[in-house]
Motif scaffolding. Structure first.
Motif, short mmCIF file in Angstrom:
data_model
loop_
_atom_site.label_atom_id
_atom_site.label_comp_id
_atom_site.label_asym_id
_atom_site.label_seq_id
_atom_site.Cartn_x
_atom_site.Cartn_y
_atom_site.Cartn_z
N SER A 112 0.83 -1.20 0.00
CA SER A 112 0.00 0.00 0.00
C SER A 112 0.87 1.25 0.00
O SER A 112 0.54 2.25 -0.62
N ASN B 115 2.11 1.73 -3.52
CA ASN B 115 1.04 2.25 -4.38
C ASN B 115 0.82 3.74 -4.14
O ASN B 115 0.61 4.50 -5.08
N PRO C 167 -12.25 -9.42 -3.44
CA PRO C 167 -11.50 -8.57 -4.38
C PRO C 167 -12.35 -8.26 -5.61
O PRO C 167 -13.13 -9.10 -6.06
N ASN C 168 -12.23 -7.02 -6.12
CA ASN C 168 -12.87 -6.77 -7.41
C ASN C 168 -12.00 -7.41 -8.49
O ASN C 168 -10.81 -7.63 -8.30
N ASP D 242 -11.18 -6.35 -11.48
CA ASP D 242 -10.59 -5.49 -12.50
C ASP D 242 -9.14 -5.84 -12.81
O ASP D 242 -8.70 -5.78 -13.95
N ASN D 243 -8.37 -6.18 -11.76
CA ASN D 243 -6.95 -6.48 -11.98
C ASN D 243 -6.63 -7.95 -11.78
O ASN D 243 -5.52 -8.30 -11.41
N GLN E 176 -3.16 -10.07 -11.40
CA GLN E 176 -2.90 -10.91 -10.23
C GLN E 176 -2.36 -12.27 -10.67
O GLN E 176 -1.35 -12.76 -10.14
N GLU F 27 -16.16 -4.81 -1.22
CA GLU F 27 -15.16 -5.06 -2.25
C GLU F 27 -13.95 -4.18 -2.02
O GLU F 27 -14.06 -3.06 -1.54
N SER F 28 -12.78 -4.70 -2.37
CA SER F 28 -11.54 -3.93 -2.26
C SER F 28 -10.58 -4.45 -3.32
O SER F 28 -10.81 -5.50 -3.91
N LYS F 29 -9.50 -3.70 -3.53
CA LYS F 29 -8.52 -4.11 -4.53
C LYS F 29 -7.50 -5.03 -3.89
O LYS F 29 -6.89 -4.69 -2.88
N GLN F 30 -7.33 -6.20 -4.46
CA GLN F 30 -6.40 -7.19 -3.91
C GLN F 30 -4.96 -6.82 -4.24
O GLN F 30 -4.65 -6.50 -5.39
N LEU G 47 -6.45 -7.17 2.16
CA LEU G 47 -7.75 -6.88 1.53
C LEU G 47 -8.75 -6.42 2.59
O LEU G 47 -9.46 -5.42 2.41
#
Length: 635
Positions: free
Chosen positions: A168, A171, A545-546, A548-549, A553, A608-611, A624
């Protein structure tokens, strides 16, 4: 969401099935195809693409003249409404996807502009590589100090950061560096920031490998090319049930020479595309569009709005029979009370009929079977849940009435509207007889984080958000217990199907091999165990996890495994390919849908959160949950 979807098979006479197939395949699906075409030919289409959305009213306006078109007349009113809703849904999703792809493309282009080799950065900055590193270290130190100061001011006190918060932090630094790059005009500062970003926000003491850098840059260029291709070619095309377009493309390809590679590829894509052989589904968006009753044999049946002359018998699993019995009971109670109950508290919310494709031969209405999908609100099964919904609806209706009255000088239409709302308010206060069951009450600071991965489909961490510590973990082996052997069996099946498909492709034979339902059964087992763990620890929510990525992953996991195997690029690539084949990819969307369904039945909130990309499955699950908890506090 407390809503889940259940399904049943609809059985009817051959004449009823034939009539329904003609309506859906010969009239409704061509109407949807025409609407999809007219939307992408609209003068404002490019504007909508840039905005990422379109006005819902436009599809209704386009459909209005088509109601009298000889190609589409003769459909029940519900079918036209369903076609409009479906086209709106398709383009809403498509425009949102295109906007995201456009954003990704712009980010990739900006990153490519910034991504320069050490030699290029030294030449552009006019200083030595050591001086560039010193400047980069200064920028990094300033940003870390600012980030720590922001963290302390947000928390109100100095907090000790956990050791595993490096992802984190990285990021956050990357985001700040990107912002700083475009804010500054100083060339040396920009070069130093580019140096930091390409080295993962660190100062690298190693000499850069020109070949590896060239591969990295080429990878970004390929990503840009793919995104541009997606933006240019992927427009919703509808369903070609008669193979008319496919035959036309085949005729064109066999009698003409393509002018360029792009045209040849478009012909090839069109010929290889597997188009659905069943019509689009028809949605029944209100719960009173379906009338439930029992026939002389005691079987539950349903009649659909616009098709009242046809009767469909319900055939379902015993696990779902109680839902259909409830649909019947709700309507009977409302009818017997002379409409003193409100349909807004029916357990059934909406329905959708669709044809399921089968591999049998014969007329399509005989070969394929008809399915009814029903959306239900699980809260409306019990007295406690129904009261919760009733209070929400009563508050919403009261607010609407108050706002309308506040306008003053109401006309007849507005007064009639208030009268209807008051009538609805009276009816929702007349409760349906429901079984009692206490509502689930979890502790908001206890979260269940679920990380997804390639080798381990799901890993669970139960986390205390206030301390940031994990109370316990559950691996995929622990989640499945004695059923863990099913996971290996399912992987063997997928590996076998993949091999059969490759052989078929080599022989230019049909290669669409269907999978068994073992994977979905495993998903249900995993979902049920995750919910059981949440209940055991009185968790307030389950954090997923959403997706999107998710591709990133999976790629990161494979790459990490390959790098551990060897330092040689070619060896890594070979190992990565073999590893993908041996493990195979899980259907993460299906697994998440099953977790949503199980959690809704238990009354547990889903977040939901980004993994995180890096770290072990346990660390990812923990981070997460922690990220979701902090996000909740900020909001």
């Amino acid at each position: 969401m407390s809503q889940i979807t259940i399904q049943c098979r609809l059985v009817a006479s051959e004449s009823s099935r034939h009539q329904l197939w003609k309506l859906m395949a010969d009239l409704n699906t061509p109407l949807i195809n025409e609407l999809l075409h007219q939307v992408n030919q609209h003068p404002e289409f490019e504007t909508w693409r840039q905005k990422g959305k379109h006005p819902n009213s436009v599809v209704k306006e386009l459909c209005q003249p088509l109601r009298t078109d000889p190609r589409f007349i003769g459909q029940p009113g519900r079918f036209y409404t369903s076609a409009i809703a479906l086209v709106n849904y398709i383009y809403k999703s498509w425009f949102a996807l295109m906007k995201r792809s456009q954003f990704q493309l712009e980010c990739k282009i900006r990153w490519l502009e910034m991504l320069n080799s050490d030699v290029e950065l030294v030449k552009s900055s006019g200083v030595s590589l050591d001086s560039l590193r010193i400047k980069a270290a200064e920028i990094l130190t300033k940003l870390v100090i600012l980030d720590n100061a922001d963290t302390q001011s947000t928390n109100g006190k100095k907090a000790k950061k956990p050791k595993k918060a490096q992802n984190s932090d990285s990021n956050s630094l990357s985001k700040n560096l990107f912002e700083s790059y475009f804010k500054t005009e100083n060339n040396l500062t920009r070069c130093a920031i580019s140096y930091l970003l390409k080295n993962g926000c660190k100062i690298s003491e190693k000499e850069e490998d020109p070949k590896k850098f060239a591969q990295r840059r080429r990878k970004v260029e390929i990503q840009i090319e793919r995104l541009r291709e997606q933006l240019e070619t992927r427009i919703p095309k509808g369903r070609d049930l008669t193979d008319t377009k496919w035959l036309a493309t085949l005729f064109t390809a066999t009698h003409n020479v393509p002018t360029n590679e792009a045209e040849a590829k478009s012909w090839q894509d069109s010929l290889l595309r597997q188009s659905s052989k069943v019509p689009f589904p028809v949605a029944y968006e209100t719960n009173e569009d379906m009338t439930w009753f029992k026939n002389q044999f005691g079987r539950i049946c349903v009649k659909l709005s616009g098709l009242s002359e046809h009767t469909f018998q319900v055939y379902c699993d015993s696990r779902q029979l109680h839902w259909f019995q409830r649909f019947l009971e709700d309507q009977q109670i409302k009818k017997n009370s002379k409409n003193q109950h409100s349909s807004s508290l029916f357990t059934l919310r909406s329905g959708r009929i669709a044809w399921q494709e089968e591999e049998r031969k014969g007329d399509p209405w005989k070969a394929n079977h008809l399915t009814l999908y029903c959306s239900v609100d699980t809260r409306l099964w019990t007295t406690e849940g129904t009261n919760q919904v009733r209070e929400e609806k009563a508050e919403e209706i009261t607010k609407t009435i108050t706002n309308t009255k506040a306008k003053g000088n109401l006309n007849e239409k507005q007064q009639a509207h208030i009268k209807r709302k008051n009538s609805t308010l009276d009816r929702i206060n007349n409760p349906f007889p429901r079984p009692t069951k206490p509502l689930y009450k979890g502790q908001s600071h206890i979260l269940v984080g679920v990380s997804l991965g390639l080798e381990k489909p799901a890993t669970v961490a139960i986390v205390d958000g206030t301390t940031g510590k994990a109370l316990t973990y559950r691996s995929i082996r622990q989640l499945l217990g004695d059923n863990y052997k099913l996971l290996n069996r399912q992987r063997q099946q997928k590996h076998s199907l993949s091999h059969q498909s490759q052989v078929a492709q080599t022989l230019a034979a049909p290669n669409q091999f269907g999978e068994s339902e073992l994977g979905e059964y495993i998903d249900r087992l995993i979902a049920q165990e995750i919910v059981a763990i949440a209940q055991t620890y009185s968790a307030g929510s389950i954090v997923l996890p959403n997706l999107d990525n998710m591709r990133e992953q999976v790629q990161s996991e494979v790459q990490a495994k390959a790098e551990q195997k060897s330092d040689l690029i070619e060896v890594q690539k070979k190992y990565a390919k073999q590893y993908r084949v041996s493990v195979h990819q899980w259907s993460y969307g299906r697994l998440i849908a099953n977790i949503h369904s199980s959690a809704a039945k238990a009354g547990i909130v889903i977040e939901e959160s980004k993994q995180p990309i890096r770290g072990s499955p346990q660390e990812k699950a923990k981070e997460l949950a922690i990220a979701a908890y902090h996000c909740r506090k900020i909001n």
